[in-house]
Design a protein around this motif. Sequence first.
Motif, PDB file in Angstrom:
ATOM      1  N   THR A 166       0.820  -1.216   0.000  1.00  0.00           N
ATOM      2  CA  THR A 166       0.000   0.000   0.000  1.00  0.00           C
ATOM      3  C   THR A 166       0.849   1.259   0.000  1.00  0.00           C
ATOM      4  O   THR A 166       0.343   2.357  -0.238  1.00  0.00           O
ATOM      5  CB  THR A 166      -0.942   0.016   1.218  1.00  0.00           C
ATOM      6  OG1 THR A 166      -0.156  -0.024   2.416  1.00  0.00           O
ATOM      7  CG2 THR A 166      -1.893  -1.181   1.205  1.00  0.00           C
ATOM      8  N   ALA A 167       2.106   1.118   0.309  1.00  0.00           N
ATOM      9  CA  ALA A 167       3.091   2.216   0.254  1.00  0.00           C
ATOM     10  C   ALA A 167       4.443   1.524   0.121  1.00  0.00           C
ATOM     11  O   ALA A 167       4.545   0.321   0.385  1.00  0.00           O
ATOM     12  CB  ALA A 167       3.031   3.060   1.524  1.00  0.00           C
ATOM     13  N   PRO A 168       5.509   2.252  -0.273  1.00  0.00           N
ATOM     14  CA  PRO A 168       6.788   1.568  -0.514  1.00  0.00           C
ATOM     15  C   PRO A 168       7.253   0.707   0.667  1.00  0.00           C
ATOM     16  O   PRO A 168       7.821  -0.363   0.459  1.00  0.00           O
ATOM     17  CB  PRO A 168       7.760   2.727  -0.773  1.00  0.00           C
ATOM     18  CG  PRO A 168       6.895   3.805  -1.347  1.00  0.00           C
ATOM     19  CD  PRO A 168       5.570   3.684  -0.647  1.00  0.00           C
ATOM     20  N   GLY A 169       6.974   1.145   1.892  1.00  0.00           N
ATOM     21  CA  GLY A 169       7.427   0.376   3.054  1.00  0.00           C
ATOM     22  C   GLY A 169       6.313  -0.354   3.784  1.00  0.00           C
ATOM     23  O   GLY A 169       6.538  -0.893   4.858  1.00  0.00           O
ATOM     24  N   PHE A 170       5.102  -0.365   3.229  1.00  0.00           N
ATOM     25  CA  PHE A 170       3.939  -0.908   3.958  1.00  0.00           C
ATOM     26  C   PHE A 170       3.321  -2.067   3.197  1.00  0.00           C
ATOM     27  O   PHE A 170       2.774  -1.895   2.113  1.00  0.00           O
ATOM     28  CB  PHE A 170       2.889   0.189   4.177  1.00  0.00           C
ATOM     29  CG  PHE A 170       1.971  -0.065   5.352  1.00  0.00           C
ATOM     30  CD1 PHE A 170       1.284  -1.263   5.501  1.00  0.00           C
ATOM     31  CD2 PHE A 170       1.793   0.915   6.330  1.00  0.00           C
ATOM     32  CE1 PHE A 170       0.451  -1.490   6.589  1.00  0.00           C
ATOM     33  CE2 PHE A 170       0.964   0.697   7.426  1.00  0.00           C
ATOM     34  CZ  PHE A 170       0.287  -0.511   7.554  1.00  0.00           C
ATOM     35  N   ILE A 189      13.219   0.883   6.248  1.00  0.00           N
ATOM     36  CA  ILE A 189      12.333   0.294   7.260  1.00  0.00           C
ATOM     37  C   ILE A 189      11.048  -0.128   6.565  1.00  0.00           C
ATOM     38  O   ILE A 189      10.616   0.528   5.614  1.00  0.00           O
ATOM     39  CB  ILE A 189      12.036   1.279   8.415  1.00  0.00           C
ATOM     40  CG1 ILE A 189      11.157   0.638   9.521  1.00  0.00           C
ATOM     41  CG2 ILE A 189      11.420   2.571   7.902  1.00  0.00           C
ATOM     42  CD1 ILE A 189      11.035   1.464  10.792  1.00  0.00           C
ATOM     43  N   SER A 190      10.477  -1.239   7.012  1.00  0.00           N
ATOM     44  CA  SER A 190       9.217  -1.693   6.416  1.00  0.00           C
ATOM     45  C   SER A 190       8.343  -2.299   7.491  1.00  0.00           C
ATOM     46  O   SER A 190       8.815  -2.664   8.574  1.00  0.00           O
ATOM     47  CB  SER A 190       9.489  -2.741   5.336  1.00  0.00           C
ATOM     48  OG  SER A 190       9.919  -3.944   5.941  1.00  0.00           O
ATOM     49  N   ILE A 191       7.061  -2.393   7.177  1.00  0.00           N
ATOM     50  CA  ILE A 191       6.115  -3.048   8.068  1.00  0.00           C
ATOM     51  C   ILE A 191       5.284  -4.032   7.259  1.00  0.00           C
ATOM     52  O   ILE A 191       4.839  -3.718   6.153  1.00  0.00           O
ATOM     53  CB  ILE A 191       5.212  -2.015   8.788  1.00  0.00           C
ATOM     54  CG1 ILE A 191       4.205  -2.710   9.732  1.00  0.00           C
ATOM     55  CG2 ILE A 191       4.494  -1.098   7.815  1.00  0.00           C
ATOM     56  CD1 ILE A 191       3.457  -1.752  10.648  1.00  0.00           C
ATOM     57  N   VAL A 203       0.498  -5.012   3.272  1.00  0.00           N
ATOM     58  CA  VAL A 203      -0.695  -5.583   3.887  1.00  0.00           C
ATOM     59  C   VAL A 203      -0.775  -7.032   3.407  1.00  0.00           C
ATOM     60  O   VAL A 203      -0.838  -7.295   2.205  1.00  0.00           O
ATOM     61  CB  VAL A 203      -1.961  -4.805   3.497  1.00  0.00           C
ATOM     62  CG1 VAL A 203      -3.213  -5.536   3.980  1.00  0.00           C
ATOM     63  CG2 VAL A 203      -1.921  -3.388   4.081  1.00  0.00           C
ATOM     64  N   ILE A 257       8.081  -5.527  11.864  1.00  0.00           N
ATOM     65  CA  ILE A 257       8.747  -4.282  11.478  1.00  0.00           C
ATOM     66  C   ILE A 257      10.210  -4.627  11.277  1.00  0.00           C
ATOM     67  O   ILE A 257      10.848  -5.200  12.169  1.00  0.00           O
ATOM     68  CB  ILE A 257       8.581  -3.184  12.552  1.00  0.00           C
ATOM     69  CG1 ILE A 257       7.101  -2.790  12.667  1.00  0.00           C
ATOM     70  CG2 ILE A 257       9.442  -1.964  12.222  1.00  0.00           C
ATOM     71  CD1 ILE A 257       6.808  -1.797  13.783  1.00  0.00           C
ATOM     72  N   THR A 302      13.711   0.593   1.408  1.00  0.00           N
ATOM     73  CA  THR A 302      13.188   1.807   2.045  1.00  0.00           C
ATOM     74  C   THR A 302      13.823   2.090   3.405  1.00  0.00           C
ATOM     75  O   THR A 302      13.529   3.103   4.024  1.00  0.00           O
ATOM     76  CB  THR A 302      11.661   1.700   2.226  1.00  0.00           C
ATOM     77  OG1 THR A 302      11.368   0.482   2.925  1.00  0.00           O
ATOM     78  CG2 THR A 302      10.957   1.672   0.888  1.00  0.00           C
TER      79      THR A 302
END
Lengths: 353, 353
Positions: free
Chosen positions: B74-78, B108-110, B80, B270, B106
């Motif tokens: 959903t975003a470069p580091g996110f 950091i990512s989640i 789902v 994370i 990035t």
Amino acid sequence: MTELFPIDTVRSFSNRVFMAAGLADEDAEIVTDVLIHADLRGHASHGVTRIPIYSQRIKAGVVNAHPSVKITRTAPGFLVVDGDNGPGPVVSLQAIDAAIDAAKETGISIASVGHSNHNGAGSYYVERAIEAGCIAFAMTNAPPSMAVFGGREPVIGTNPIAFGTPAAGDAPVLLDMATALVARGKIVEAAKRGDAIPEGWALDKDGRPTTDAGAAEKGVVLPMAGAKGSALAIMVEVMAGVLAGGRFAGDMGNLYSDWELTQDNAHVFIVIDATRGAAGDRHGERVGELVGMLKKSALAEGHDAILMPGEIEMQRTAAMQAEGIALPPNVLADLDAIARQVGAPPLQATVQA
Amino acid sequence: MTELFPIDTVRSFSNRVFMAAGLADEDAEIVTDVLIHADLRGHASHGVTRIPIYSQRIKAGVVNAHPSVKITRTAPGFLVVDGDNGPGPVVSLQAIDAAIDAAKETGISIASVGHSNHNGAGSYYVERAIEAGCIAFAMTNAPPSMAVFGGREPVIGTNPIAFGTPAAGDAPVLLDMATALVARGKIVEAAKRGDAIPEGWALDKDGRPTTDAGAAEKGVVLPMAGAKGSALAIMVEVMAGVLAGGRFAGDMGNLYSDWELTQDNAHVFIVIDATRGAAGDRHGERVGELVGMLKKSALAEGHDAILMPGEIEMQRTAAMQAEGIALPPNVLADLDAIARQVGAPPLQATVQA
């Protein structure tokens, strides 16, 4: 006798002290805002009681009154922040704001902040992220005052963890906890008041349990929950001190006793754009549902409500906004003394004005 | 009598059970590897003792044996992650690997993982990130078995937190802790063994303290350090359950008792590329310096060493790799029964072969 002061009165006093100590007007306002935030949450140990030590260190030049904070983006979501030995709140506000901006782009960001100083309550920066619709973690290291599990020497700080999330409804989810059984600031406060502390909070300098706050201040506080709290404190030291590239743990400077050495505090902020999750804009609403679910629990003996992390602080803020900030005589005396020392008007005079 | 089994023997047995229960060969190997990881660290409660319940749920179709795990960036580091109700280890391994890849880009990512199932010990996924040169957090929610501070009902899981970092030298920094005073798995294990538990671990179903592990299993475990542990459990529920978009807390399914309802476990990972910090490639070396500093502390009474988080687990792994995995008779009986049930060769036969 403890006296009540209107928030604006305290704010104005604090601003003038920090400006007299050498800060630019806008930086004085930031430091003041961070300290008053803690008082309003009922955490006086991180509130205006710190005005004297903060401004003495600025005046003595051991904290840089006019830092050039440098933010380097080493990756789209990774900010390395060099605080240039500036006041912790000034450095940290730039860091959290940059991290919020980055998280809006990348979904999650980290600001690893080195060469900073004591930055007040981590909840301040987390609240800033919440206001921008983000989840945030804020951690900071602190000078060694706590034992690790198995030890009896102060080899690590009480390294607090703050966390918060946007939430719909009546109660927040905003925690801010030392990894010590109690925050060292509470022992410092008790020592200032001359109060005893409960057994189990700390050991004295010879490693013996003590109820004397003054002796505890010279000794070592204990981690919460034994090995678990100790592990969390080590985690914070890695995330803050080690990652930020400066000194850490036993090599840090002490806020109160080191007047030649900088503190070299390090902080870390992790900011997450909650709207990038599976529920999108409904994240805060879902947190509200969780809170509602938990607050319905049957109560344990001795409790009359289930309170969320940050809820009692929210209630205190509302009360103090109505009544003002309560300051005990010894804190007032310290504030008078520092005002005289830096050449700012005393707090009383502001009240009588 | 507790018997020792070579790791490869246990591994081969476990793989065959999971394949017979319906998993693809490679997925059986993943689930096995996650369970054996926990045994090797000395956390038997999350080890092969879970083979029966894991494979029964797969065979019953309440866990999806052949999930289509969907990862949406959903975003470069996110990331789902929708686990499609697959086995927790299978879903989580895909999630952590994707998060590691994203973090390399990035910083950091989640990975926010929903619609999953019990995923074993979080340390497994953290270790995977460490091997890739990354710092990682792993959190998961769990079915309600713990009270929140002030309550006496099981309204939240024991929601564990795992954290680790690359580290040079002899000792790791790899923690994995339930936010309960003790992990619920330890109570389940004690109940299986028929052992008593210390007072303070749990309340029975009527909210009274108990030392009967069976009664505690039906009751509620208590958070560590009172309000602090409670706040950390709520933090994990927000980061895992709420963020992932599925059911959470009281709405989750129980691993042992819900055979119609999916568990809808949620996890969060994370991952941070440690080399993007101020010290670059020297991060692991600096962690080693921290460890060295802490381990030099003078000892408290009753301790003969300062151990880092994960250090005793590392020692146990070395011992078990030499000696094999110890399995008590009741666990062996359960493993025999499940092998018969799914039509796989028993563990004893594998040993005698």
